[in-house]
Each structure stands twice: as C-alpha cells, then as structure tokens.
Design a protein around this motif. Structure first.
Motif, mmCIF file in Angstrom:
data_model
loop_
_atom_site.group_PDB
_atom_site.id
_atom_site.type_symbol
_atom_site.label_atom_id
_atom_site.label_comp_id
_atom_site.label_asym_id
_atom_site.label_seq_id
_atom_site.Cartn_x
_atom_site.Cartn_y
_atom_site.Cartn_z
ATOM 1 N N ALA A 154 3.544 2.792 -1.425
ATOM 2 C CA ALA A 154 2.295 2.973 -2.168
ATOM 3 C C ALA A 154 2.260 4.319 -2.895
ATOM 4 O O ALA A 154 2.848 5.302 -2.447
ATOM 5 N N LYS A 189 -0.790 -5.537 1.767
ATOM 6 C CA LYS A 189 -1.872 -4.546 1.807
ATOM 7 C C LYS A 189 -3.126 -5.186 2.397
ATOM 8 O O LYS A 189 -3.845 -4.571 3.199
ATOM 9 N N GLU A 209 -2.607 -5.447 6.097
ATOM 10 C CA GLU A 209 -2.793 -4.132 6.720
ATOM 11 C C GLU A 209 -4.265 -3.807 6.879
ATOM 12 O O GLU A 209 -4.717 -3.342 7.938
ATOM 13 N N GLU A 210 -5.045 -4.044 5.846
ATOM 14 C CA GLU A 210 -6.478 -3.755 5.917
ATOM 15 C C GLU A 210 -7.171 -4.624 6.957
ATOM 16 O O GLU A 210 -8.052 -4.158 7.695
ATOM 17 N N TYR A 242 3.082 -6.718 -2.532
ATOM 18 C CA TYR A 242 2.368 -5.511 -2.121
ATOM 19 C C TYR A 242 0.904 -5.838 -1.816
ATOM 20 O O TYR A 242 0.374 -5.441 -0.768
ATOM 21 N N GLN A 243 0.261 -6.547 -2.717
ATOM 22 C CA GLN A 243 -1.143 -6.890 -2.517
ATOM 23 C C GLN A 243 -1.323 -7.783 -1.288
ATOM 24 O O GLN A 243 -2.298 -7.653 -0.544
ATOM 25 N N THR A 282 5.124 -1.599 3.046
ATOM 26 C CA THR A 282 4.068 -1.658 2.030
ATOM 27 C C THR A 282 3.412 -0.305 1.847
ATOM 28 O O THR A 282 3.235 0.184 0.722
ATOM 29 N N MET A 283 3.052 0.339 2.950
ATOM 30 C CA MET A 283 2.392 1.633 2.860
ATOM 31 C C MET A 283 3.345 2.715 2.360
ATOM 32 O O MET A 283 2.947 3.628 1.634
#
Length: 462
Positions: free
Chosen positions: A296, A359, A362-363, A355-356, A292-293
């Motif tokens: 980006a 993400k 990850e956050e 992706y969202q 994912t990262m």
C-alpha cells in the motif's frame, strides 16, 4: 470466499517457488558450505547473569553490586558463548567497561537518592544488546537466550521480534503502531509499511517488558495504559489453535497445540477466567493480508520500499532470477535468502482488483477482532506453525511468518511468551494479542504465564 481455481494454481506456484529456492540453497550449502559440529552453550554459573534487568538496576542503584562487575560478567559470557552462536557481530568491550566505570563513579558521589535514580534512569548500569537493523548488533534472540544479554531491542515488520523470541524461548513484544519511534532503523519503512513496522523490547524476564517499553516509547507512552492495574481473572480470553487450514502455511505442530490447550485449561480451572474458542475464518488469508498492506501507498502517497532496490543500493538494476543462476555457480554477491525474497517480491504484485479484495478482508477481520477483544480481552494464537526449524529450512516454507505478520497488518499489540520446552528441548510459546493500545493487557498476561509455566529456560538445564 474460497479462492478460484486460477488463484489456487498461483498460490501453488508461489509455494513451489519458495520450496525450490530452499532446496537450491540447502543443496549448495551441503556441497560447499562450512561444516559445524553440534555444540551446546555451557550452563550459567555466574549468579549476576540470572537476574532480570530490573533486579540488576535496583542492586546497582543501591550500590550492592558494581556496574563494572555486571558488565564484566556479561563480557565473560559473550566470550565463552558467542563463538558458537555468532549472535553478536560487533564487540565494544572496552567502551562498555569505561561506561560501567562512569556509572559506578556517579553512584559513589551519592548526589541523588535511589528513587530519583530509578525515575530518571530505570535501567542505569544494565547492559543491553541491539538488533543489527539499527546498525549495531545482531542475533538478538539467541544472544538473549544464551544469557549473553539480559535486555535487547528488536524491530518487527512481519514477526522479526516475535519469531526469534519464540524460536529461542524468550519474551518479545510488538507494540501498538506509532508508540515507539522507529528512528535509526535500516532500512526505514516507507509507504504503507510505515503503518506496521514496530520497534519493541526483547528480554528473558517478563517484568522487564513494560519498563523497557516506557523508556523506548518516550512521550509516546501516553497513548498506552501501562500503569493500569490488570485483574487477569476479569479478562476475557479467546483462543484459536491454527489459521483454519491455509494452503500456504505449514500445519501447526501438535506440541504447540497441546501447549496452548494446557494454557487454556489452566486459565479456566485455576484462574477461573472466561475462555472461549473462536474460529476467525479470515485468518487463513493472513499472508495475503500482509502482502496487501505491504504494497500500500502511505498517507503521503509514497510508494512502499522495494527490497530489490535495496539489493542494488538504489543504483544498479538487480535481476533476481539471474542472480539465482549466478548464485548456483558461486558467482553472486548476494545470499540465497535475499535473492529468494527479491524473487517472491516480483511474483507477489497484486493488481488493483486483488488489492481492493484483500483490503476489504483486512478491514473486516480488523473490525471483528477489535470488537471481540474490546478493552478487556486477549487472543491466544500460535507464534509460528512449527517449533524452531533447522537452519535454512524456513527457505522451504517462506510463508509461515504470516502467523506473526497478520498482526502487523492489523495493527494490534502482541507479546510472544515462552511456555517451556518440548521433549526434544525446543522452546514452546504463544502469542498474546490485545486491542489497539491495550499493550498493558498482553504484558500482564506475559508475567502470569511466566510464573505459571516457567518462562525462559536457562541453557544447560535440558
């Protein structure tokens, strides 16, 4: 957040693809590859090769040892060992001897005292090697482990410092992002990749890590607290023996779990530190978080670099599947790992919804870890799910790097620390992770683990 049936099928196909690529590569190498006899590097007999970079620098500054003798000792070792390891791809012995002679001449003039020399050039006269990503030399992990070098420079976007350091039983540090410049690397990361590509030190002796980091970081070192005294017994230690059972990764070897538990017991009973076992459920999505990262866009809106574009040298189009077919016939100019990576890159494109989704994961994981670690905590985690694999075996387990890659995605500093050898003589190790810009904590723990568990093991001692 269990994956749906469709998602599990996709993950299975990804793993199967990696496995098949590996089988093709291994079969072809057996049929038409060169045969190598098993060889062991000779033991180290030259005492100069068994000193840390800091010790060598001090002796050279004090004029107790000549730089030219140190460099010659390493040249002799490289000539003896590198034909077996092929870790150094470019020799520059004549230039190195000229530079060593210049150092000795400078010191003979006695224009500056020892303290001034240490402040201006802390590693004056100490030979080093540099990973080939900087267009100079390669095979950094085995070169250092075989005592062909004492300090080295590596780059890490998913574990390329820590994995070879672990496989070879040496130290490797991935700094906090943005501290050490990445200038000179090829290829240069773009887009979101810039946020977690790091340049860092690799070495045999833990005491060299912090001084190397200071030199490499330049002005960026102000963001760290490397001169802060660390009281290890006051740190909070957290540990986790595996990623929780990810479908994509291999199970962690029992040897590595036992080595980690040995560290935990020591920290609790001998050091008297606070040690807590944790279960971070989102760690099982390590690979998805890294992808994912990597996919980006950067803050400037630039798209991330595509490996397949590098294969075509940003010119002609390269079809990875067609190149795989050609490779099986001996007609492709590309290596099987590069073709495999390009194939996986094509299959790992996440749509905006995915992706969202990752993400957000990850956050959430980043917040959980940062809050847990604070400014006085470190996290112990496997450097890899297996001990050093045989050549080409990683092609059949292409996602195992996620044990290191997850911390690139999370932007945390990590030090890989050797923990001796298993019964087969293969290195054991562990990652020590800290909160953002708390590199001084992981480096302090690295020195303690070296004193406690022995650190690098000299070749020929097993």
């Amino acid at each position: 957040m269990a994956p749906s049936f469709t998602a599990r099928i996709q993950l299975f196909l990804l793993r199967a693809l990696g496995f098949l690529i590996g089988l093709v590569g291994r079969a072809a190498l057996v049929l038409r590859g060169p045969k190598f006899a098993s060889k062991t590097p000779p033991p180290v007999t030259e005492p100069l090769l068994l000193l840390s970079g800091m010790q060598l620098a001090k002796l050279i500054r004090q004029r107790k040892v000549k730089c030219i003798d140190v460099v010659q000792a390493y040249i002799n070792r490289i000539k003896d060992v590198n034909p077996m390891t092929n870790g150094i791809v470019k020799y520059r012995f004549e230039e190195a001897m000229k530079e060593a002679h210049a150092v000795d001449q400078k010191l003979a003039e006695k224009q500056e005292d020892e303290a001034t020399l240490e402040n201006k050039w802390p590693f004056l006269g100490v030979p080093l090697t540099v990973k080939e990503a900087f267009q100079l030399q390669g095979g950094e992990g085995c070169t250092l482990a075989a005592a062909c070098s004492v300090i080295g420079v590596g780059s890490d976007i998913g574990g390329s410092i820590r994995m070879p350091a672990f496989f070879n039983g040496i130290f490797g540090h991935k700094p906090s992002p943005g501290v050490v410049p990445n200038k000179g690397q090829f290829p240069m990361a773009v887009g979101g990749q810039e946020l977690f590509q790091c340049t860092g030190p690799m070495c045999r002796y833990a005491e060299d890590l912090a001084p190397m980091l200071k030199v490499m970081a330049g002005p960026g070192i102000k963001r760290l607290k490397l001169d802060t005294k660390v009281h290890l017994k006051d740190l909070k230690f957290y540990w986790m023996e595996h990623d929780g059972g990810s479908f994509l990764m291999s199970k962690v070897d029992q040897d590595l779990i036992l080595a980690q538990k040995k560290v935990v017991v020591h920290l609790e009973t001998i050091l008297g530190a606070s040690v807590q076992h944790v279960k971070l459920k989102k760690m099982k999505y390590s690979f998805q978080l890294w992808i994912t990262m990597m996919s980006a866009k950067g803050h400037d809106g630039k798209e991330p670099l595509k490996f397949v574009d590098l294969l075509g040298d940003h010119g002609k189009h390269v079809n990875p599947l067609w190149e795989l077919i050609k490779w099986c016939l001996g007609l492709s100019v590309y290596t099987i790992p590069s073709i495999g990576l390009a194939l996986l890159e094509e299959k790992l494109k996440y749509n905006n919804e995915k992706y969202q989704k990752f993400k957000a994961v990850e956050e959430s994981l980043h917040k959980e870890l940062v809050e847990m670690l604070g400014d006085d905590g470190v996290f112990l985690y496997p450097s890899h799910p297996t001990v050093a694999p045989k050549h080409h075996v990683p092609l059949t387990r292409p996602f195992n790097f996620a044990y290191t890659g997850v911390f690139n995605a999370l932007g945390l500093p990590v030090t890989q620390c050797p923990l001796g050898l298993n019964v087969k003589g293969l290195p054991l190790g562990i990652q020590v992770v800290a909160g953002p810009f708390n590199d001084h904590l992981t480096l302090a723990v690295a020195q303690y683990l070296e004193k406690t568990f022995g650190g690098w093991v000299c070749p020929g001692k097993f």
